[in-house]
Write a protein that holds these residues in place. Structure first.
Motif, PDB file in Angstrom:
ATOM      1  N   ASN A 100       0.847  -1.188   0.000  1.00 21.03           N
ATOM      2  CA  ASN A 100       0.000   0.000   0.000  1.00 21.03           C
ATOM      3  C   ASN A 100       0.885   1.241   0.000  1.00 21.03           C
ATOM      4  O   ASN A 100       1.745   1.401   0.864  1.00 21.03           O
ATOM      5  CB  ASN A 100      -0.897  -0.015   1.246  1.00 21.03           C
ATOM      6  CG  ASN A 100      -1.849   1.161   1.286  1.00 21.03           C
ATOM      7  OD1 ASN A 100      -1.442   2.290   1.521  1.00 21.03           O
ATOM      8  ND2 ASN A 100      -3.124   0.884   1.067  1.00 21.03           N
ATOM      9  N   GLN A 101       0.706   2.125  -0.971  1.00 20.72           N
ATOM     10  CA  GLN A 101       1.588   3.279  -1.136  1.00 20.72           C
ATOM     11  C   GLN A 101       1.464   4.293  -0.007  1.00 20.72           C
ATOM     12  O   GLN A 101       2.391   5.060   0.249  1.00 20.72           O
ATOM     13  CB  GLN A 101       1.294   3.969  -2.483  1.00 20.72           C
ATOM     14  CG  GLN A 101       1.644   3.110  -3.687  1.00 20.72           C
ATOM     15  CD  GLN A 101       3.111   2.711  -3.692  1.00 20.72           C
ATOM     16  OE1 GLN A 101       4.005   3.538  -3.516  1.00 20.72           O
ATOM     17  NE2 GLN A 101       3.366   1.424  -3.876  1.00 20.72           N
ATOM     18  N   THR A 102       0.317   4.287   0.677  1.00 19.12           N
ATOM     19  CA  THR A 102       0.114   5.264   1.749  1.00 19.12           C
ATOM     20  C   THR A 102       0.727   4.788   3.063  1.00 19.12           C
ATOM     21  O   THR A 102       1.456   5.513   3.733  1.00 19.12           O
ATOM     22  CB  THR A 102      -1.387   5.537   1.958  1.00 19.12           C
ATOM     23  OG1 THR A 102      -1.948   5.982   0.713  1.00 19.12           O
ATOM     24  CG2 THR A 102      -1.602   6.613   3.021  1.00 19.12           C
ATOM     25  N   HIS A 104       2.452   1.704   3.383  1.00 18.01           N
ATOM     26  CA  HIS A 104       3.592   0.811   3.143  1.00 18.01           C
ATOM     27  C   HIS A 104       3.421  -0.536   3.854  1.00 18.01           C
ATOM     28  O   HIS A 104       4.348  -1.057   4.469  1.00 18.01           O
ATOM     29  CB  HIS A 104       4.904   1.480   3.554  1.00 18.01           C
ATOM     30  CG  HIS A 104       5.215   2.694   2.745  1.00 18.01           C
ATOM     31  ND1 HIS A 104       5.737   2.635   1.470  1.00 18.01           N
ATOM     32  CD2 HIS A 104       5.041   4.015   3.009  1.00 18.01           C
ATOM     33  CE1 HIS A 104       5.885   3.852   0.992  1.00 18.01           C
ATOM     34  NE2 HIS A 104       5.472   4.714   1.895  1.00 18.01           N
ATOM     35  N   ASP A 107      -1.411  -5.319   1.038  1.00 19.12           N
ATOM     36  CA  ASP A 107      -2.850  -5.144   0.833  1.00 19.12           C
ATOM     37  C   ASP A 107      -3.417  -6.128  -0.201  1.00 19.12           C
ATOM     38  O   ASP A 107      -4.401  -5.832  -0.863  1.00 19.12           O
ATOM     39  CB  ASP A 107      -3.162  -3.702   0.416  1.00 19.12           C
ATOM     40  CG  ASP A 107      -2.507  -3.321  -0.904  1.00 19.12           C
ATOM     41  OD1 ASP A 107      -1.729  -4.133  -1.446  1.00 19.12           O
ATOM     42  OD2 ASP A 107      -2.782  -2.206  -1.403  1.00 19.12           O
TER      43      ASP A 107
END
Length: 407
Positions: A100-102, A104, A107
């Motif tokens: 998940n890029q937000t 980390h 997911d």
């Protein structure tokens, strides 16, 4: 005589050294937590690989990336192959991660036979990942270069993921569903160390794939992390300079320009952690200093009262030949004994609190440090010496005749 004085006035002595006890307890408790955390972090850093450098196109530790850093050219597999050719490099790996890029964290859902594990991270690496990161296999094996080249649908599953999906069933040879594709499990990783907490380690919930097949799954991912393992610690500086030279040439960095990539190792993580705990040490010193100063003032006050109460005793001693040095030593020893007892009680109380913290189910490691125990006891004795000097000096300088007349 000093101990007799303490026993005679138990409550007064106890209240006098309360500040010392609080100060030393604070030192022991906080230092024990810091020592435990330092040991846990060192073990975690060691588990990430020895004699290793990590390379990324921008800094990841302790720096807020600038726009220039974020727009740098990404590293690629050709860079990995170039670094493998260096004389002191024994293995080099390039890894992509899907998280998940937000936040980390993983997911992605991993499925098998009606069971599902949510929030797993995915990683794609070359076959040399095992050698570089020193991952331990619980069972099975890692994929081979041949499987990577032909993009075989195989994978290695992390410990917790395998445990939840397969239970007591043998996972080797079973097919798991990831991103709507089936992959054959060839290996399962052992449980990995984590620096903090006693719960599940996010690093134990994931799936590792050969680099080629992972690139088919997520061709949009471009951020490659390179890990380089070298042969001997004594070659550390040489290998770092060789890595820098190779990458500067490959990335066409001019002589007068700074590197447009970052090289860091386990010592970078340890250094950052040292900076973070430095603030906690200062906080510990500040809090304990208040308690020690309050205790010191209390000791001086009670010693002055004691000198006044024992004026006749001092007069008699001086009348029969006691020297100033003897009286100075007597009352200074009493003050030091008082604060030393406070230090001992503080150490014992700190040890009990450390023991409680260690066994609490919060995963906070605590380990008493011999250095801080000695420091706490030494400082408590020093407080008695510093704050007991004036009352002792006052007692030593009493005139014996005036003292007896006063009584």
């Amino acid at each position: 005589m000093a101990l007799d004085t303490v026993r005679t006035n138990k409550l007064r002595s106890g209240l006098t050294i309360l500040g010392i006890v609080i100060g030393v307890t604070t030192v022991i408790t906080i230092s024990s937590v810091i020592t435990g955390l330092n040991n846990r972090v060192n073990d975690w850093v060691s588990s990430m690989g020895s004699n290793v450098f990590w390379v990324f196109h921008m800094p990841l530790i302790g720096v807020q990336p600038t726009t220039e850093m974020l727009t740098r050219k990404k590293l690629n597999l050709d860079d990995v192959l170039a670094l493998r050719a260096l004389p002191h490099v024994v293995a080099a790996d390039g890894t992509y991660q899907h998280v998940n890029q937000t936040f980390h964290v993983g997911d992605v859902d991993v499925k098998y036979n009606g069971k599902k594990v949510a929030g797993a991270f995915l990683a794609g690496s070359t076959a040399e990942l095992e050698a570089v990161s020193e991952l331990t296999m619980k069972e099975g094996r890692f994929w081979t270069d041949d499987e990577d080249q032909r993009r075989a649908h195989v994978c290695v599953v992390a410990h917790d993921t395998a445990e939840e999906l397969f239970g007591d069933e043998d996972p080797i040879g079973k097919d798991v569903n990831v991103a709507s594709s089936l992959f054959t499990v060839v290996g399962v990783l052992a449980k990995r160390k984590q620096p903090f907490g006693s719960g599940k380690n996010p690093g134990d919930n994931g799936v590792f794939f050969p680099l080629g097949v992972f690139h088919n799954l997520y061709p949009e991912l471009k951020d490659m992390y390179i890990s380089v393992k070298y042969d001997d610690p004594k070659n550390k500086s040489l290998v770092e300079e060789e890595i820098r030279e190779v990458l500067r040439v490959r990335r066409k960095v001019k002589v007068d320009q700074p590197d447009n990539f970052e090289i860091f190792g386990p010592d970078s993580l340890s250094k950052l952690w040292g900076q973070l705990t430095g603030g906690l040490v200062l906080f510990m010193i500040a809090v304990s200093s208040v308690g020690l100063m309050v205790g010191g003032v209390g000791v001086m006050n009670i010693m002055l009262v004691s000198v006044t109460e024992r004026t006749r005793e001092i007069g008699v001693r001086k009348a029969i030949g006691a020297t100033k040095q003897a009286l100075l030593l007597q009352f200074t020893t009493e003050a030091v004994t008082l604060t030393a007892l406070g230090g001992i009680f503080g150490i014992l109380l700190g040890a009990i609190i450390t023991w409680i913290i260690y066994f609490l189910p919060i995963g906070l490691p605590a380990s008493m440090s011999t250095m801080w125990v000695i420091t706490g006891f030494s400082v408590s004795c020093a407080i008695g010496l510093i704050f007991g000097i004036y009352p002792a000096w006052k007692a030593a300088n009493l005139d014996p005749i005036e003292a007896l007349r006063y009584e």
